[in-house]
Motif scaffolding. Structure first.
Motif, short mmCIF file in Angstrom:
data_model
loop_
_atom_site.label_atom_id
_atom_site.label_comp_id
_atom_site.label_asym_id
_atom_site.label_seq_id
_atom_site.Cartn_x
_atom_site.Cartn_y
_atom_site.Cartn_z
N GLY A 162 1.32 -1.23 0.43
CA GLY A 162 0.11 0.05 -0.13
C GLY A 162 0.69 1.30 -0.31
O GLY A 162 0.15 2.13 -0.10
N VAL A 163 1.82 1.54 0.17
CA VAL A 163 3.25 2.26 -0.28
C VAL A 163 2.90 2.18 -1.26
O VAL A 163 4.09 1.48 -1.85
CB VAL A 163 3.85 1.98 1.33
CG1 VAL A 163 5.22 3.30 1.19
CG2 VAL A 163 3.94 2.12 2.16
N PRO A 164 3.25 3.88 -1.67
CA PRO A 164 3.97 4.24 -3.46
C PRO A 164 5.85 3.35 -2.28
O PRO A 164 6.12 4.11 -2.19
CB PRO A 164 3.35 5.11 -3.79
CG PRO A 164 1.80 5.67 -2.36
CD PRO A 164 2.73 4.43 -1.93
N GLN A 165 6.33 3.67 -4.22
CA GLN A 165 7.66 3.27 -4.44
C GLN A 165 7.84 4.66 -4.29
O GLN A 165 9.25 3.88 -3.41
CB GLN A 165 7.68 2.68 -5.45
CG GLN A 165 9.20 2.10 -5.85
CD GLN A 165 9.78 1.34 -7.35
OE1 GLN A 165 9.08 0.99 -7.78
NE2 GLN A 165 10.95 1.43 -6.97
N GLU A 166 7.62 5.91 -4.76
CA GLU A 166 8.40 6.80 -4.79
C GLU A 166 8.15 6.99 -3.28
O GLU A 166 8.61 7.82 -2.40
CB GLU A 166 7.76 7.75 -5.48
CG GLU A 166 7.46 7.45 -6.99
CD GLU A 166 6.39 7.50 -6.65
OE1 GLU A 166 4.72 7.81 -6.86
OE2 GLU A 166 6.14 7.44 -8.70
N VAL A 167 7.24 7.24 -2.53
CA VAL A 167 7.14 7.66 -0.95
C VAL A 167 8.16 6.68 -0.53
O VAL A 167 9.16 7.75 0.61
CB VAL A 167 5.43 7.35 -0.23
CG1 VAL A 167 5.55 7.47 1.51
CG2 VAL A 167 5.21 8.05 -0.96
N PHE A 189 3.90 16.29 6.31
CA PHE A 189 3.85 17.13 4.95
C PHE A 189 3.54 16.08 3.86
O PHE A 189 2.33 15.74 2.72
CB PHE A 189 4.87 17.45 5.02
CG PHE A 189 4.81 18.23 3.13
CD1 PHE A 189 4.37 18.62 2.73
CD2 PHE A 189 6.04 17.43 2.14
CE1 PHE A 189 4.55 19.63 1.64
CE2 PHE A 189 5.97 17.89 1.31
CZ PHE A 189 5.49 18.81 0.95
N LYS A 190 3.96 14.31 3.97
CA LYS A 190 3.94 13.08 2.72
C LYS A 190 3.06 12.72 2.87
O LYS A 190 1.69 13.11 1.63
CB LYS A 190 5.11 12.55 2.77
CG LYS A 190 6.12 13.39 2.90
CD LYS A 190 7.75 11.73 2.86
CE LYS A 190 9.03 12.21 3.02
NZ LYS A 190 9.79 10.90 3.49
N ASP A 191 1.72 12.96 4.29
CA ASP A 191 0.71 11.80 4.23
C ASP A 191 -0.07 12.98 3.55
O ASP A 191 -0.76 12.63 2.96
CB ASP A 191 0.60 11.67 5.50
CG ASP A 191 1.13 10.41 6.41
OD1 ASP A 191 1.55 10.34 5.91
OD2 ASP A 191 1.26 10.64 7.42
N GLN A 192 -0.08 13.99 3.92
CA GLN A 192 -1.30 15.51 3.19
C GLN A 192 -1.29 15.37 1.48
O GLN A 192 -1.86 15.50 0.96
CB GLN A 192 -0.94 16.70 3.76
CG GLN A 192 -1.35 17.92 3.54
CD GLN A 192 -2.63 18.04 3.33
OE1 GLN A 192 -3.25 17.11 5.08
NE2 GLN A 192 -3.89 18.00 2.89
#
Length: 148
Positions: A27-32, A117-120
């Protein structure tokens, strides 16, 4: 090396390399995951450099604590007795620990802000995708009604 880490308020675990795969979760995108890995690895390398620097300082000291301390004449300009040197070494040790704690708190706050910030951003992207899908669904529904 344990003494050097203690002086700067760092744990051995903070210096352990963690591979990118550790950040790849369902569920976590590769970029993240890659951003998290890069951020953590950069911080780990900085901590490693700090630990190495402190280790060099500790390695130059014949002893620390209750035993005889060697204090450089070029640093002090005069010789010091053992108790005064030990007291100053202890105060320096305490100061470094406080600085390390402050640095860790600052890093923790920065990490928290970065994560927020990333979550937003992820929430915004998800909302945009959901809105696009709702628009497509509404358009399909409208076309079905026109055919009927």
């Amino acid at each position: 090396s344990v003494e050097a880490l203690a002086r700067i308020g760092m744990l051995v675990d903070e210096l352990v390399y963690r591979p990118l795969q550790l950040y790849m979760q369902q569920g976590v995108p590769q970029e993240v995951a890659e951003l998290r890995f890069q951020h953590t690895e950069a911080r780990r390398r900085t901590k490693l450099e700090n630990a190495q620097h402190e280790w060099k300082v500790v390695a130059r000291e014949p002893a620390f604590g209750g035993r005889r301390l060697s204090v450089s004449r070029e640093f002090t300009g005069v010789s010091m007795d053992t108790s005064r040197a030990a007291e100053e070494a202890f105060e320096e040790h305490q100061r470094k620990q406080m600085e390390a704690l402050k640095r860790k708190q600052k890093e923790g706050i920065e990490d928290m802000l970065l994560t927020e910030f990333k979550d937003q951003k992820m929430r915004e992207l998800t909302e945009q995708k959901m809105q696009i899908q709702r628009n497509k669904d509404a358009e399909l529904e409208r076309k079905k009604r026109q055919k009927a």
